[in-house]
Design a protein around this motif. Structure first.
Motif, mmCIF file in Angstrom:
data_model
loop_
_atom_site.group_PDB
_atom_site.id
_atom_site.type_symbol
_atom_site.label_atom_id
_atom_site.label_comp_id
_atom_site.label_asym_id
_atom_site.label_seq_id
_atom_site.Cartn_x
_atom_site.Cartn_y
_atom_site.Cartn_z
ATOM 1 N N GLY A 113 0.757 -1.459 -0.066
ATOM 2 C CA GLY A 113 -0.105 0.002 0.131
ATOM 3 C C GLY A 113 0.770 1.228 -0.143
ATOM 4 N N ASP A 114 1.896 1.268 0.764
ATOM 5 C CA ASP A 114 2.929 2.338 0.822
ATOM 6 C C ASP A 114 3.592 2.431 -0.733
ATOM 7 O OD1 ASP A 114 2.458 2.760 3.523
ATOM 8 O OD2 ASP A 114 4.039 1.471 4.012
ATOM 9 N N ALA A 115 3.983 1.701 -1.193
ATOM 10 C CA ALA A 115 4.348 1.556 -2.698
ATOM 11 C C ALA A 115 3.275 2.013 -3.701
ATOM 12 C CB ALA A 115 4.866 0.345 -2.928
ATOM 13 N N LEU A 116 2.202 1.539 -3.503
ATOM 14 C CA LEU A 116 0.993 2.050 -4.273
ATOM 15 C C LEU A 116 0.633 3.799 -4.001
ATOM 16 C CD1 LEU A 116 -1.540 -0.713 -4.462
ATOM 17 C CD2 LEU A 116 0.042 0.127 -6.195
ATOM 18 N N VAL A 117 0.629 4.069 -3.032
ATOM 19 C CA VAL A 117 0.320 5.462 -2.685
ATOM 20 C C VAL A 117 1.583 6.508 -3.177
ATOM 21 C CG1 VAL A 117 0.171 7.228 -0.921
ATOM 22 C CG2 VAL A 117 -1.007 5.337 -0.692
ATOM 23 N N THR A 118 2.732 5.945 -2.933
ATOM 24 C CA THR A 118 4.063 6.645 -3.584
ATOM 25 C C THR A 118 4.112 6.739 -5.110
ATOM 26 O OG1 THR A 118 5.340 6.035 -1.419
ATOM 27 C CG2 THR A 118 6.503 6.756 -3.451
ATOM 28 N N GLY A 119 3.849 5.477 -5.857
ATOM 29 C CA GLY A 119 3.766 5.867 -6.992
ATOM 30 C C GLY A 119 2.585 6.602 -7.707
ATOM 31 N N LEU A 120 1.373 6.642 -6.952
ATOM 32 C CA LEU A 120 0.305 7.573 -7.449
ATOM 33 C C LEU A 120 0.772 9.232 -7.023
ATOM 34 C CD1 LEU A 120 -2.950 5.936 -6.091
ATOM 35 C CD2 LEU A 120 -2.241 6.155 -8.770
ATOM 36 N N VAL B 68 3.861 10.322 -7.461
ATOM 37 C CA VAL B 68 4.766 10.527 -8.410
ATOM 38 C C VAL B 68 3.901 10.568 -9.788
ATOM 39 C CG1 VAL B 68 6.776 9.643 -9.516
ATOM 40 C CG2 VAL B 68 6.490 9.731 -6.973
ATOM 41 N N ILE B 69 3.156 9.725 -10.191
ATOM 42 C CA ILE B 69 2.816 9.477 -11.421
ATOM 43 C C ILE B 69 1.529 10.247 -11.826
ATOM 44 C CG2 ILE B 69 1.763 7.731 -13.319
ATOM 45 C CD1 ILE B 69 3.659 5.653 -11.832
ATOM 46 N N TYR B 70 0.570 10.539 -11.237
ATOM 47 C CA TYR B 70 -0.660 11.209 -11.369
ATOM 48 C C TYR B 70 -0.309 12.594 -11.694
ATOM 49 C CZ TYR B 70 -4.929 13.749 -10.680
ATOM 50 O OH TYR B 70 -5.964 14.333 -10.928
ATOM 51 N N PRO B 71 0.381 13.386 -10.934
ATOM 52 C CA PRO B 71 0.872 14.802 -11.431
ATOM 53 C C PRO B 71 1.417 15.057 -12.712
ATOM 54 C CG PRO B 71 1.328 14.525 -9.288
ATOM 55 C CD PRO B 71 0.977 13.183 -9.507
ATOM 56 N N ALA B 72 2.165 13.871 -13.263
ATOM 57 C CA ALA B 72 2.834 14.059 -14.502
ATOM 58 C C ALA B 72 1.964 13.807 -15.490
ATOM 59 C CB ALA B 72 3.910 12.800 -14.609
#
Length: 78
Positions: free
Chosen positions: A46-53, A55-59
């Motif tokens: 879950g931590d990895a998914l939140v961190t990925g979101l 980072v990737i969502y603003p891009a």
């Protein structure tokens, strides 16, 4: 409320700690919002998914805003 003038007029001297003096140990004071807490845990999926979101969502949002702006200004007809 105590003001600086009240403290000065009371005649009490402030007890300052020397710069090289013994500070509170990390276990004696709670961790602040930017400090690493003493109770560390392993990262989860879950931590990895939140961190990925985060980072990737603003891009993707920035790219979508640029493309939408190009089409709204008429640059998409080239």
């Amino acid at each position: 409320m105590t003001t600086a003038e009240d403290i000065i007029e009371s005649g009490k001297s402030a007890r300052l700690r020397p710069a090289g003096g013994a500070a509170l140990k990390p276990a004696q004071q709670p961790a602040g919002p930017f400090d690493v807490s003493t109770q560390t845990r392993k990262p989860t999926v879950g931590d990895a998914l939140v961190t990925g979101l985060l980072v990737i969502y603003p891009a993707f949002a920035a790219l979508a805003a640029i493309i939408a702006g190009l089409f709204l200004t008429g640059a998409g007809s080239l």
